[in-house]
Design a protein around this motif. Structure first.
Motif, PDB file in Angstrom:
ATOM      1  N   VAL A  27       0.850  -1.203   0.000  1.00 20.31           N
ATOM      2  CA  VAL A  27       0.000   0.000   0.000  1.00 20.31           C
ATOM      3  C   VAL A  27       0.880   1.246   0.000  1.00 20.31           C
ATOM      4  O   VAL A  27       0.667   2.190  -0.775  1.00 20.31           O
ATOM      5  N   SER A  84       2.646   1.649  -3.385  1.00 18.77           N
ATOM      6  CA  SER A  84       1.732   2.084  -4.443  1.00 18.77           C
ATOM      7  C   SER A  84       1.393   3.558  -4.297  1.00 18.77           C
ATOM      8  O   SER A  84       1.386   4.309  -5.280  1.00 18.77           O
ATOM      9  N   ASN A  85       1.117   3.987  -3.060  1.00 16.79           N
ATOM     10  CA  ASN A  85       0.802   5.398  -2.830  1.00 16.79           C
ATOM     11  C   ASN A  85       2.007   6.288  -3.111  1.00 16.79           C
ATOM     12  O   ASN A  85       1.874   7.394  -3.658  1.00 16.79           O
ATOM     13  N   GLN A 107       0.450   3.008   5.529  1.00 15.20           N
ATOM     14  CA  GLN A 107      -0.521   2.424   6.433  1.00 15.20           C
ATOM     15  C   GLN A 107       0.246   1.638   7.481  1.00 15.20           C
ATOM     16  O   GLN A 107       0.902   0.653   7.168  1.00 15.20           O
ATOM     17  N   ALA A 119      -5.884   3.017   1.018  1.00 18.59           N
ATOM     18  CA  ALA A 119      -5.646   1.860   1.884  1.00 18.59           C
ATOM     19  C   ALA A 119      -6.468   0.683   1.378  1.00 18.59           C
ATOM     20  O   ALA A 119      -7.278   0.831   0.463  1.00 18.59           O
ATOM     21  N   ASN A 120      -6.283  -0.462   2.003  1.00 15.00           N
ATOM     22  CA  ASN A 120      -7.027  -1.642   1.565  1.00 15.00           C
ATOM     23  C   ASN A 120      -8.522  -1.511   1.823  1.00 15.00           C
ATOM     24  O   ASN A 120      -9.328  -2.187   1.190  1.00 15.00           O
ATOM     25  N   ASP A 123     -10.339  -3.979  -4.911  1.00 16.69           N
ATOM     26  CA  ASP A 123      -9.125  -3.226  -4.601  1.00 16.69           C
ATOM     27  C   ASP A 123      -9.393  -1.744  -4.873  1.00 16.69           C
ATOM     28  O   ASP A 123      -9.693  -1.365  -6.015  1.00 16.69           O
ATOM     29  N   ARG A 158      -7.549   0.643  -5.359  1.00 15.45           N
ATOM     30  CA  ARG A 158      -6.669   1.226  -6.365  1.00 15.45           C
ATOM     31  C   ARG A 158      -7.187   0.991  -7.787  1.00 15.45           C
ATOM     32  O   ARG A 158      -6.696   1.601  -8.728  1.00 15.45           O
TER      33      ARG A 158
END
Length: 772
Positions: free
Chosen positions: A307, A310-311, A468, A661-662, A689, A691
């Motif tokens: 996470v 990816s962010n 996170q 976040a998830n 997801d 994302r």
């Protein structure tokens, strides 16, 4: 190595030759960005994500192989290595399997079982286990020896039991069976530490909690472990969820089945039953609990790191505003608004501090100062940090622009995370030795609007604040993952070697910190680089480093037109051949869309350059130096909405996604507190997801559906036709039954309403992680 290649090929679903080629390149010092971009023929077109996975798994499998050799050597030195055992060790595919096999032979401290063996009690254990018709007390009577610490029948039988328990607890196949059963059926339970109910109120959703081990989402697992680490929660493994305490454990049945034990009322069966029960309860239950909790934590940490990565990638690859004169504002109340203006290259032109807020209230003076700096330096962009008093600062700038129509500048709110970290860093001190620390932050805020990537690489990735539970995960793994993200982003965009800072250059493929410093020093002493070839004159720039870095280093307006593109110098001959064949000068070939789209890449394939490389070259020539980042856009925050109290349910706002976040996405709507769009509120369709719908930096429209002013919580939805809920009530502590019902909702249809208490708990947890 053959086994490693085969396993990697199976995992990635590619040919073994591709794996072999990548391993040779990695071992030869090539980086993932270089391999992904310039060695597509060799790897069969593996992309950077596949290469990163391959690189990570290669390290694991090599460590596994090294450990395998150590274990075989250790057992062999003990003269206990049978062909069957060696075969099992060689067939082990994970470190866990390997350690299970090694467990009986692993050097360990003296145990009760070992002491009993030394006292000569092994015959008692073997006889009673193999022949249950024997009377335990009669057998034990012959082995009483007070000098050896076994003064009565009970102690002898206890010693014999310890021998068997330890023997059975080291059986790899039994461990495997128990592990599989518990992972599929066991629950992780949590309860509040007595007397900590009030102090640990933020974890109240977990005061009486139970969820299947294999279904706990990463964010919930990390919240549970944080609650335990902070002393508010007790975590245990429930091997038999739903069973009464008086019932025997299914785990004991598995042990009995493995040992082929059946109670038939024979003289030794009661004693043998105790061996079975105690093997689980005393030896294996805690071992399994520790191992499986470790597995949950490891999985949760991996998900949290993903996470964060990816962010971070989304933030680094955010659209740059470009080379424009920019004013950076670092909002403050009593200490004032710090102001810095930078030119198109990021060089500081001027700084100041204004005090429009309490207690000075110098609003008019602040507007005059800001307007004067804008006019003096011809400012085109005004970058406002999104910290405390950012909306008030935004309003101040809006008033300044209204009162000074000749100032043609666009104001933009930017994420200031990490600016204070950079301000106090050694790098900032070297760059601005005579500038006040507080003003350095304003410079950083201005530059990150011009080029987020170039500025954010100066900050330690985990200080940027898009993670996170970032302090709850392995810091070494987090750093490794984030460094890979930064490296991939920098090389995907490319770097102007005549403008880049040392932190940006050291992220380029093949360049170390020393080489990056040498490039900057050479540039300062000799002037701007005119060609890529000139890089070979930089001290310590050898052929290998040049090969890895050259394609990612750009020299605009240099002696060689191709030096400003992503075409690697090793392939310049191909471009020259294309220009010659089509009778056009090299400079006119670059950007000639009509001609380039008519060419057949296959016509230029040879022994050195295959079709993928030729295709990439033609694409690059068509749009040389193309920036993969999106077009620059800004969000428009609603006027008059500056704090949470200004929000109303059903209000539709524009905002910026700050974190994904998830369980959903956090959106900045300009009130100093991000709102949560739960995963179920992201879309009218099912979302697995978040994302898939949004990423950090996206500009989105949201509706306010719930406000909790007491806890400063905002619930948002991107389903703009969704109705607002009733005001949030103070959530109650959930029972295990309620949690079981809710947690089974891991498979819940996302169209169902969000549980407001859980939403608030998630927001609490994530806000704490961001604060950390």
């Amino acid at each position: 190595m053959n086994l490693i290649r085969q396993q990697l090929a199976n995992e990635l679903n590619v040919q073994q030759q591709q794996i072999q080629s990548v391993i040779e390149l990695l071992d030869g010092g090539s980086t993932v960005p270089f391999i992904a971009r310039y060695r597509k023929e060799v790897t069969g077109g593996l992309d950077d994500s596949q290469l990163r996975q391959l690189e990570q798994r290669l390290v694991y499998l090599r460590e596994l192989e090294d450990r395998r050799k150590v274990i075989i050597r250790s057992i062999d030195e003990q003269q206990k290595l049978s062909p069957e055992l060696e075969q099992k060790i060689n067939a082990a595919e994970t470190k866990t399997e390997l350690e299970d096999l090694y467990l009986p032979y692993k050097p360990k401290r003296r145990t009760k079982g070992q002491i009993a063996i030394e006292a000569g009690l092994q015959p008692v254990a073997d006889l009673l286990w193999s022949n249950p018709e024997q009377q335990p007390e009669q057998v034990a009577d012959d082995y009483i020896d007070s000098e050896k610490g076994f003064a009565d029948k009970k102690s002898v039988l206890d010693g014999a039991r310890a021998i068997l328990m330890e023997r059975f607890a080291e059986q790899a196949d039994l461990l495997k069976r128990l592990r599989q059963y518990l992972w599929q059926n066991g629950h992780l339970t949590a309860s509040v530490v007595k007397g900590k109910e009030k102090e640990g109120a933020k974890f109240r959703d977990y005061f009486d909690f139970s969820e299947a081990l294999n279904k706990i989402p990463s964010h919930r697992a990390l919240a549970l472990f944080r609650g335990r680490n902070e002393g508010f929660l007790q975590l245990t493994l429930d091997a038999d969820p739903g069973s009464e305490a008086t019932e025997g454990s299914q785990a004991e049945t598995i042990v009995a089945d493995y040992l082929q034990f059946e109670h038939q009322q024979r003289p030794a069966d009661d004693w043998r039953l105790q061996v079975v029960q105690w093997t689980w309860r005393v030896k294996l239950s805690l071992h399994m609990e520790t191992e499986l909790m470790g597995k949950i934590r490891e999985s949760a940490e991996a998900a949290a790191i993903q996470v964060f990565a990816s962010n971070l990638k989304d933030l680094l690859m955010a659209a740059p505003a470009g080379a424009k004169r920019t004013m950076g504002l670092d909002p403050g109340v009593r200490t004032g608004i710090k102001v810095a203006v930078v030119d198109e290259t990021g060089k500081t032109l001027g700084t100041n501090t204004v005090f429009p807020f309490q207690p000075q209230n110098q609003v008019d003076k602040a507007i005059r100062t800001l307007a004067g700096m804008c006019k003096q330096h011809k400012v085109e962009l005004i970058s406002i940090g999104n910290g405390t008093h950012s909306r008030e600062t935004d309003k101040l700038i809006a008033d300044m622009l209204k009162q000074n129509p000749e100032v043609k500048a666009t104001k933009v709110m930017v994420n200031e995370a990490g600016a204070s970290v950079y301000s106090a860093s050694e790098l900032a001190a070297q760059e601005f030795p005579d500038m006040d620390v507080s003003l350095r932050g304003a410079v950083s805020i201005a530059r990150r609007l011009q080029d987020p990537l170039a500025e954010l690489v100066k900050i330690e990735p985990k200080s940027i604040g898009v993670g996170q539970y970032q302090h709850d995960v392995s810091q070494s793994q987090l750093a490794q993952s984030l460094d890979a993200v930064v490296e991939d982003c920098v090389n995907a965009v490319g770097v102007d070697v005549n403008m880049a800072s040392v932190p940006l250059l050291q992220r380029v493929s093949g360049l170390s910190k020393t080489l990056a410093k040498n490039i900057v020093t050479f540039r300062d002493q000799q002037g701007a680089f005119k060609s890529r070839k000139q890089l070979l004159d930089v001290p310590r720039m050898g052929p290998k480093a040049f090969e890895q870095a050259a394609g990612f280093l750009r020299i605009p307006n240099g002696d060689q037109p191709l030096d400003s593109s992503a075409v690697h110098p090793e392939a310049y001959s191909v471009v020259e051949q294309i220009a010659s064949d089509n009778q056009v000068p090299l400079g006119e070939l670059i950007g000639n869309h009509t001609l380039l789209t008519q060419l057949d890449p296959a016509n230029y394939v040879d022994d050195n350059f295959g079709l993928p490389t030729i295709t990439d070259i033609l694409v690059e020539l068509d749009k040389p130096g193309r920036d993969p980042r999106p077009e620059f856009k800004t969000a428009n925050f609603k006027d008059g909405v500056e704090k949470v109290a200004d929000l109303k349910t059903d209000m539709i706002l524009e905002g910026v996604v700050t974190n994904v976040a998830n369980f959903g996405a956090f959106v900045d709507v300009g009130v100093h507190q991000d709102g949560l769009v739960h995963i179920s509120a992201l879309s009218n369709k099912f979302v697995s997801d978040p994302r898939d719908i949004v990423k950090a930096g996206d500009i989105v429209k949201v509706k306010v559906i719930e406000l909790d002013l007491e806890r400063n919580r905002i619930s948002l939805t991107m389903k703009l036709d969704e109705k607002a809920s009733e005001p949030a009530q103070k959530p109650k502590s959930a029972t295990k039954k309620q949690h079981s019902s809710r947690n089974n909702g891991a498979k819940r249809d996302n169209k169902q309403p969000v549980n407001s208490a859980m939403g608030s708990a998630l927001a609490d947890a994530f806000a704490k992680a961001k604060k950390d």
